[in-house]
Design a protein around this motif. Structure first.
Motif, PDB file in Angstrom:
ATOM      1  N   PRO A 362      46.344  95.621  41.261  1.00 13.52           N
ATOM      2  CA  PRO A 362      45.196  96.442  40.843  1.00 13.52           C
ATOM      3  C   PRO A 362      43.963  96.188  41.716  1.00 13.52           C
ATOM      4  O   PRO A 362      43.695  95.060  42.131  1.00 13.52           O
ATOM      5  CB  PRO A 362      44.966  96.032  39.396  1.00 13.52           C
ATOM      6  N   SER A 363      43.242  97.255  41.966  1.00 15.30           N
ATOM      7  CA  SER A 363      42.078  97.180  42.864  1.00 15.30           C
ATOM      8  C   SER A 363      40.906  96.448  42.223  1.00 15.30           C
ATOM      9  O   SER A 363      40.089  95.851  42.921  1.00 15.30           O
ATOM     10  CB  SER A 363      41.633  98.586  43.260  1.00 15.30           C
ATOM     11  N   GLY A 364      40.790  96.551  40.900  1.00 11.47           N
ATOM     12  CA  GLY A 364      39.630  95.963  40.238  1.00 11.47           C
ATOM     13  C   GLY A 364      38.357  96.767  40.411  1.00 11.47           C
ATOM     14  O   GLY A 364      37.265  96.311  40.043  1.00 11.47           O
ATOM     15  N   VAL A 365      38.466  97.979  40.963  1.00  7.71           N
ATOM     16  CA  VAL A 365      37.289  98.823  41.182  1.00  7.71           C
ATOM     17  C   VAL A 365      36.722  99.260  39.832  1.00  7.71           C
ATOM     18  O   VAL A 365      37.462  99.629  38.918  1.00  7.71           O
ATOM     19  CB  VAL A 365      37.658 100.058  42.035  1.00  7.71           C
ATOM     20  N   ARG A 366      35.390  99.214  39.706  1.00  5.43           N
ATOM     21  CA  ARG A 366      34.730  99.606  38.465  1.00  5.43           C
ATOM     22  C   ARG A 366      33.576 100.564  38.745  1.00  5.43           C
ATOM     23  O   ARG A 366      32.884 100.458  39.768  1.00  5.43           O
ATOM     24  CB  ARG A 366      34.216  98.369  37.718  1.00  5.43           C
ATOM     25  N   VAL A 367      33.393 101.484  37.806  1.00  4.56           N
ATOM     26  CA  VAL A 367      32.311 102.478  37.885  1.00  4.56           C
ATOM     27  C   VAL A 367      30.996 101.821  37.465  1.00  4.56           C
ATOM     28  O   VAL A 367      30.961 101.027  36.522  1.00  4.56           O
ATOM     29  CB  VAL A 367      32.633 103.674  36.973  1.00  4.56           C
ATOM     30  N   TYR A 368      29.918 102.167  38.170  1.00  8.07           N
ATOM     31  CA  TYR A 368      28.618 101.582  37.809  1.00  8.07           C
ATOM     32  C   TYR A 368      27.883 102.472  36.805  1.00  8.07           C
ATOM     33  O   TYR A 368      28.281 103.602  36.532  1.00  8.07           O
ATOM     34  CB  TYR A 368      27.784 101.315  39.062  1.00  8.07           C
ATOM     35  N   ASP A 369      26.807 101.944  36.261  1.00  8.85           N
ATOM     36  CA  ASP A 369      26.033 102.621  35.225  1.00  8.85           C
ATOM     37  C   ASP A 369      24.773 103.233  35.836  1.00  8.85           C
ATOM     38  O   ASP A 369      23.742 102.580  35.950  1.00  8.85           O
ATOM     39  CB  ASP A 369      25.650 101.610  34.140  1.00  8.85           C
ATOM     40  N   PRO A 370      24.820 104.508  36.221  1.00  8.37           N
ATOM     41  CA  PRO A 370      23.651 105.125  36.847  1.00  8.37           C
ATOM     42  C   PRO A 370      22.533 105.435  35.863  1.00  8.37           C
ATOM     43  O   PRO A 370      21.432 105.832  36.270  1.00  8.37           O
ATOM     44  CB  PRO A 370      24.217 106.416  37.447  1.00  8.37           C
ATOM     45  N   PHE A 371      22.793 105.264  34.577  1.00  2.43           N
ATOM     46  CA  PHE A 371      21.755 105.487  33.574  1.00  2.43           C
ATOM     47  C   PHE A 371      20.784 104.306  33.525  1.00  2.43           C
ATOM     48  O   PHE A 371      19.693 104.415  32.965  1.00  2.43           O
ATOM     49  CB  PHE A 371      22.399 105.700  32.201  1.00  2.43           C
ATOM     50  N   ASN A 372      21.179 103.203  34.157  1.00  5.24           N
ATOM     51  CA  ASN A 372      20.364 101.994  34.220  1.00  5.24           C
ATOM     52  C   ASN A 372      19.463 102.057  35.450  1.00  5.24           C
ATOM     53  O   ASN A 372      19.960 102.090  36.581  1.00  5.24           O
ATOM     54  CB  ASN A 372      21.282 100.772  34.292  1.00  5.24           C
ATOM     55  N   PRO A 373      18.147 102.093  35.291  1.00  2.00           N
ATOM     56  CA  PRO A 373      17.266 102.216  36.458  1.00  2.00           C
ATOM     57  C   PRO A 373      17.400 101.049  37.433  1.00  2.00           C
ATOM     58  O   PRO A 373      17.257 101.249  38.646  1.00  2.00           O
ATOM     59  CB  PRO A 373      15.865 102.282  35.835  1.00  2.00           C
ATOM     60  N   VAL A 374      17.680  99.862  36.936  1.00  2.00           N
ATOM     61  CA  VAL A 374      17.864  98.722  37.838  1.00  2.00           C
ATOM     62  C   VAL A 374      19.146  98.900  38.643  1.00  2.00           C
ATOM     63  O   VAL A 374      19.200  98.569  39.834  1.00  2.00           O
ATOM     64  CB  VAL A 374      17.885  97.398  37.043  1.00  2.00           C
ATOM     65  N   ALA A 375      20.185  99.430  38.016  1.00  4.20           N
ATOM     66  CA  ALA A 375      21.434  99.695  38.731  1.00  4.20           C
ATOM     67  C   ALA A 375      21.222 100.729  39.833  1.00  4.20           C
ATOM     68  O   ALA A 375      21.785 100.609  40.925  1.00  4.20           O
ATOM     69  CB  ALA A 375      22.507 100.163  37.753  1.00  4.20           C
TER      70      ALA A 375
END
Length: 802
Positions: A362-375
């Motif tokens: 498994p790649s371990g790739v994860r989606v980020y949280d664009p709703f988070n301004p710091v992210a």
């Protein structure tokens, strides 16, 4: 006496059912059967309706809407049980007994009614948060034509008698907004999975999560007026740089910087115009380094030199970026430390780049949280290094995002704004917006250009052009792109395109050696010539022009012809893009936009206007192949023994000219056009003034010092030629010029008005070659018979009599 008592009791009963209401600065508030209703005007033509259980409390802040309510003149009155709130452009009525809202135009004619007893609030536990599943239904006229709702690959123009499960996907981009041919629009402001239903029982939106029912009703005199309301509500569309309207070449994928730069060099050697080259994924190396936003692949050893080499060839480079990160990237570690990564399966699922994927690694790739301004800050921190290299545009892939092996519990993932379920469909809006706002904050010298796979209401304000996803090549798919792009544009998001030739070639075993595919590719490219972005891309086989033969070969010559045609139309296209920015116009226009009065035009799904002058009728079926038996197999062979034709409907209320020949036709009828491989039917509306630019190898190679201006008589007309510095945001400071051309058909008089505005490098003097188009006096895409009049224009008003 008894009768009088009965009537008295009835009156008392009716009056006690009717609810009291409160006047507000924006309209009114009322409570009916424990449902709080707010009528809030944003401006005279747009009103917001909010409904919620009267005992609930919440804060409702829109992600799409950025406008604030204006202070406008409203008249609020009550007659019997009807509350009326009237602005200068519309009337809203609320039945104080049933709570039903009705919308009327300023003449007092009803436009739309809510369906009685259709407002619904069903308790819903959203990952531990008590909220509701919300629904509202409306009553449309039986034969009412509505459009929009985003992009679907169904081939339907009118969006009636269907059910849409509105969750953003690879090839389906949903926007809960529809536009009616009656001159109104409705935007359902909710970001959770939503079902739109239209059937004999009514037309409704039902969203899985919502603290309230929240929608906007807007009215305009026509489709342009409604879209203008939507843009005023959710944001204007900024200008793209001129080069983005040239031709883009791409494929899945260029595997080295030498290959990438070599493609640009080859186009220059062939003298075929090109402005954009796109680098797809894996320039970062392994999937464990997924979306590192760095050239870690050893085949890209000197990224700065690569970018400089492309710029030295007068081309621009766009790079693939994603909304997920591999576990070995710096972004992953930093985002994980602030709990800004979500947990569900996404692409790629294997850490290996081999095909097929090895799922046991498994790649371990994860989606980020664009709703988070710091992210979003973290995202830009790493992307800014690519910006510093001189990368010209961002290809934001998987902006839905990819969600594989779906499980309902996946939606319980926490984002900065609550559960993923609550905000799911606004993911593309937030991630695209993050890149746009960060780049604008640090750089005004280069306009933001984002190519993205998904969109949501309001995304037009972020300098993004959406493509239709990884579609599979077929004639049916090509045909469906037309209605997909038109309905997408009718949500107020004006910039759209598709993978010319289709992304996957699963239907063509012999790939480019299949004569039917070569024909399909040429027809798709002809269609792409008249989309807001012209971009060749796909997997399974390369798509560069030289893959289709050489000069003198049918396919090659047709491809080159339409690339050159695109460049000759750049003055028209760039001026149309200014109309989009300045006047909330649309570039790719469904026929309802300009011919709502013609019922025969309303459901045509394979024609459209490109700008306000050019009718495009793409060829969407095979014409020049025939089956050939080869043992047990049947293959296709070319067959150009006869010239085929296509039928096109020319809407009533206008006179039309064949672009290729100048032949004139009355509107309101169907016409046939011969369609050899290098011809698609194009018709110009009478009254049009069409500028034809110089032949160039790239968009800014030559200034528009000499423009051919084709005038199509038969109606009065106007064209505004727009020019600026071709990039940067100085146009926002007023640094641009416009030249208005006005044609008086009765007097056969062309007036070229005083030039308005100025900008650095502006031409002080230029030549306009005027041609009055008539039969056999239209010429080819590049030249035509000598002009009727040629003038030198220095910015002062000129009047020419013909």
């Amino acid at each position: 006496m008894r009768l009088h008592l009965i009537l008295l009791f009835l009156l008392i009963a009716i009056n006690t059912q009717a609810q009291s209401w409160q006047k507000t600065n924006e309209g009114a508030k009322v409570t009916v059967d424990n449902i709080a209703i707010e009528i809030a005007f944003f401006n005279p033509s747009t009103v917001r309706i909010i409904k919620s259980p009267s005992d609930s409390s919440f804060t409702q802040k829109s992600l799409s809407v950025i406008a604030t309510a204006q202070k406008i003149k409203l008249v609020s009155t009550q007659l019997n049980n009807i509350l009326t709130v009237k602005s200068e452009d519309m009337v809203v009525k609320c039945n104080l007994v049933s709570g039903v809202i009705s919308f009327y135009n300023k003449a007092g004619t009803v436009i739309l009614n809510e369906k009685e007893n259709s407002a619904s609030f069903k308790p819903f536990n959203d990952a531990g948060s008590n909220t509701f599943t919300v629904e509202q239904a409306y009553v449309l006229d039986k034969d009412e034509a509505i459009y929009g709702l985003g992009q679907q690959q169904r081939g339907k123009m009118i969006q009636r008698n269907l059910t849409l499960n509105m969750v953003q996907g690879n090839t389906d981009d949903y926007v809960p907004f529809f536009l009616s041919a009656k001159g109104y629009g409705l935007f359902w402001d909710n970001y959770s999975p939503t079902v739109f239903t239209d059937n004999a029982q009514g037309t409704s939106f039902r969203s899985e999560v919502g603290d309230c029912i929240d929608y906007y009703f807007m009215t305009g005199s026509n489709a342009d007026g409604v879209i203008s309301c939507m843009r005023n509500l959710t944001g204007k569309a900024p200008m793209f740089p001129l080069w983005t309207y040239g031709f883009f070449q791409s494929k899945e994928r260029y595997k080295s910087q030498d290959e990438l730069v070599g493609v640009v060099k080859k186009y220059r050697q062939l003298q075929v115009p090109l402005d954009g080259i796109i680098q797809d994924w894996q320039y970062w190396g392994s999937n464990y380094l997924w979306n590192a936003m760095d050239f870690l692949n050893e085949e890209f050893p000197d990224s700065k030199k690569m970018v400089n080499d492309i710029h030295d060839l007068n081309a621009h480079v766009t790079i693939s970026i994603w909304n997920s990160f591999g576990p070995q990237t710096k972004q992953y570690r930093e985002l994980d430390s602030i709990k800004a990564l979500m947990n569900f399966n996404t692409w790629p699922q294997s850490g290996s780049t081999l095909w097929p994927p090895k799922r046991d690694y498994p790649s371990g790739v994860r989606v980020y949280d664009p709703f988070n301004p710091v992210a979003r800050d973290v995202y830009w921190k790493y992307l800014s290094k690519m910006h510093g290299l001189g990368i010209d545009g961002w290809w934001m892939d998987s902006s839905e995002p990819d969600h594989l092996d779906f499980k309902p519990s996946d939606m319980d993932n926490k984002t900065y704004l609550g559960s993923f379920r609550k905000v799911r469909n606004a993911f593309p809006l937030m991630t695209v917006g993050g890149v746009y706002t960060h780049q604008r904050a640090v750089d005004s010298s280069k306009r933001v250009f984002i190519l993205t796979r998904s969109a949501f209401a309001g995304q037009q304000r972020y300098g993004a052009n959406t493509w239709s996803g990884d579609v599979t090549a077929s004639w049916n798919t090509l045909r469906n792109q037309v209605s997909a792009g038109l309905n997408f544009s009718l949500t107020g998001i004006p910039y759209w395109n598709s993978d010319i030739g289709g992304f996957f070639l699963n239907n063509f075993r012999k790939k480019l050696d299949d004569p039917e595919y070569r024909e399909l590719y040429v027809r798709w490219l002809e269609f792409g010539t008249f989309c807001p972005m012209m971009r060749s891309h796909g997997a399974d086989a390369p798509r560069e022009i030289y893959q289709f033969g050489k000069k003198g070969d049918r396919s090659y010559d047709a491809i080159e012809k339409y690339i050159r045609l695109r460049y000759s139309l750049l003055p028209y296209i760039y001026s149309a893009s200014w109309d989009v920015t300045a006047n909330n116009s649309s570039m790719m226009r469904a026929l309802v936009m300009d011919f709502a009065h013609d019922k025969n035009a309303l459901d045509i799904n394979d024609q459209f206007m490109f700008g306000k002058s050019v009718m495009v009728s793409p060829v969407t079926n095979a014409m020049y192949v025939k089956p050939v038996a080869n043992g047990r197999d049947t293959s296709m062979a070319e067959d150009f023994s006869s010239v085929k034709t296509k039928e096109t409907y020319l809407p009533a209320g206008a006179v039309w000219y064949d672009f290729w020949t100048g032949e004139k036709f009355a509107g309101g009828k169907k016409v046939m056009k011969e369609t050899p491989l290098d011809i698609i039917p194009l018709y110009i509306k009478a009254g049009s003034i069409l500028p034809i630019g110089p032949q160039v190898q790239f968009a800014t190679e030559k200034k528009w010092e000499s423009l051919d201006m084709r005038i199509y008589p038969g109606a009065d007309g106007k064209f505004v030629l727009y020019e600026d510095e071709n990039d940067n945001y100085n146009y926002e400071k007023g640094m641009y010029s416009t030249i208005s051309f006005d044609w008086n058909d009765k007097k056969k008089l062309l007036t070229i008005e005083d030039r308005k505005g100025m900008f650095p490098g502006m031409l002080q003097s230029r030549k306009f070659n005027i041609v009055i188009v008539s039969n056999n006096k239209a010429g080819s895409e590049n030249s035509f018979t000598p002009s009727d009049k040629s003038i030198t224009y220095t910015g002062k008003k000129v009047m020419l009599k013909f």
